[in-house]
Scaffold this active site. Sequence first.
Site, PDB file in Angstrom:
ATOM      1  N   THR A 239       0.858  -1.201   0.000  1.00  0.00           N
ATOM      2  CA  THR A 239       0.000   0.000   0.000  1.00  0.00           C
ATOM      3  C   THR A 239       0.888   1.243   0.000  1.00  0.00           C
ATOM      4  OG1 THR A 239      -0.063  -0.048   2.424  1.00  0.00           O
ATOM      5  CG2 THR A 239      -1.933  -1.053   1.268  1.00  0.00           C
ATOM      6  N   GLU A 270       1.117   3.072 -12.371  1.00  0.00           N
ATOM      7  CA  GLU A 270      -0.252   3.506 -12.064  1.00  0.00           C
ATOM      8  C   GLU A 270      -0.611   4.863 -12.656  1.00  0.00           C
ATOM      9  OE1 GLU A 270      -0.047   3.569  -7.669  1.00  0.00           O
ATOM     10  OE2 GLU A 270      -0.416   5.726  -7.792  1.00  0.00           O
ATOM     11  N   HIS A 302      -5.167   2.883  -5.492  1.00  0.00           N
ATOM     12  CA  HIS A 302      -4.550   3.893  -4.617  1.00  0.00           C
ATOM     13  C   HIS A 302      -5.602   4.621  -3.773  1.00  0.00           C
ATOM     14  CE1 HIS A 302      -0.587   6.289  -4.302  1.00  0.00           C
ATOM     15  NE2 HIS A 302      -1.270   6.427  -3.191  1.00  0.00           N
TER      16      HIS A 302
END
Length: 338
Positions: A239, A270, A302
Site C-alpha cells: 500500500t 499507475e 490507490h
Amino acid sequence: MPDPVKVVMFSAQRYDQQFFDDINARQFAGQQFHLAYQAVALTAESAILAHGCAAVCVFVNDVVDAEVLAQLAGLGVKTVLLRCAGFNNVDLAAARRLGVQVARVPAYSPEAVAEHAIALIMTLNRHTHRAYNRVREGNFMLDGLLGYTMHGKTVGIVGTGKIGVATARILKGFGCIVLGHDPYPSAAFRETGEYVDLDVLLARADIVSLHCPLSPATHHLINIVSAGKMKPGAMLVNTSRGALVDTAAVIEALKSRHLGALAIDVYEQESELFFRDHSSEIIGDDVFQRLMTFPNVLVTGHQGFFTKEALSEIAAITLGNLQCYMEGRNCPNEVAAG
Ligand code: NAI
C-alpha cells in the site's frame, strides 16, 4: 484587503474540490486563498496552467521533475504543495536550485492507510470479494473460499514508520506475531513486534506488508531474488508505492506458485491508469492485465488514504503549509534536498 493568493491544483478530483473548498472557507477565510482546480496532471505540457499562481498543489502521480520545476519557477511559482506524504515524484535538488519551496502532508491519518492494508489482507485471505458476487447470484457453495485464521500467523512489516506501526498494532490485536524491518528502529514498533533482518522477515512471514517510502534504496525492494526468499505461499501486500515491487518478478513468483497471494493499492505504472475511468477503453498495459488474470491477486486504485477524516486533514495541513509560507514562517512540513 490583500490580493488573493492564487493556487492551481493539478490532478484535481471532485472530492479534492469538495474538501479543499470546505476547509478553505471554514479555517482559512481570512487568508484569501483562491483555489483553481484542474483535472489534468502536472506535466511539462500542463505547467503553463500555473501562470499567475504563487503555488501549485500536486498529488502522487504529478510530474515535478527538473524540467517542470524550471517552468514553474519561470512562471513565478514559489511553492509546491504536495497533498500527500510521499515526495518521490519531486526533484528536490532542482527545487532547491530554483528557489522553489516544497511542503508535504507527512501524516494525516496513518490509520486510514493501515486499515486499508488490513482490508486487503482480510479480503484476499477470506475471499469476501468472491463471496459477495457468488451470494448475489444465489451460489452459496464455499469451494474456493477457504482462508486461514489470522490469529497466530506471522506478519512482516517493512518500514515501521507511522503507517507501519498503525498496521502492526491492528495485527497484534488479531493475535499475529509481528516482525519488523527498518534501518531506523523505533520504540513505538518495539511495543508490538520484534525487529529482524529483512531476509529473516521474508523467510518467516506468512504476510509481508510494505510501508517504507520509495527511494533509490527501496526501488524494486521486492524483486526476483527477494521474492524467492519469501516463505512459500506467503501473501505480499503493497500500500506504499508501486515501484517498491518489480511487477514482472512477482508475476513469475505467482506463476510458479511460490508467492501465495498479492494485494496492491499501488502499481509501478499507475500514473497511466489510476484515478481515471478506463472501463470503456482497451487497456494497453499487458503487465497489469496479466495481474488481473490471477484469482489470488487483489488490486485497488490507490485508495489507502481515501477516508473523510484523511481528506479533511490533507486539506487543512496543505493550506496550513501555504499559510506558513505566506506569513514568512518556517514550514515544519517542508521537504528539502538532503
Ligand atoms: P514514515 O516516514 O512515517 O515511515 C516510513 C518508514 O520507512 C520509516 O521508519 C523509515 O525509516 C522506513 N524505511 C526507509 N527506508 C527503508 C528500507 N530500506 N527498509 C525498510 N524501511 C525503510 O511514512 P508513513 O507515513 O508510514 O508512510 C509510508 C509510505 O506509505 C509513504 O512513503 C507513502 O509512499 C505510502 N503512503 C501510501 C498511501 C496510500 O494511499 N496508499 C497514503 C499515504 C502514504
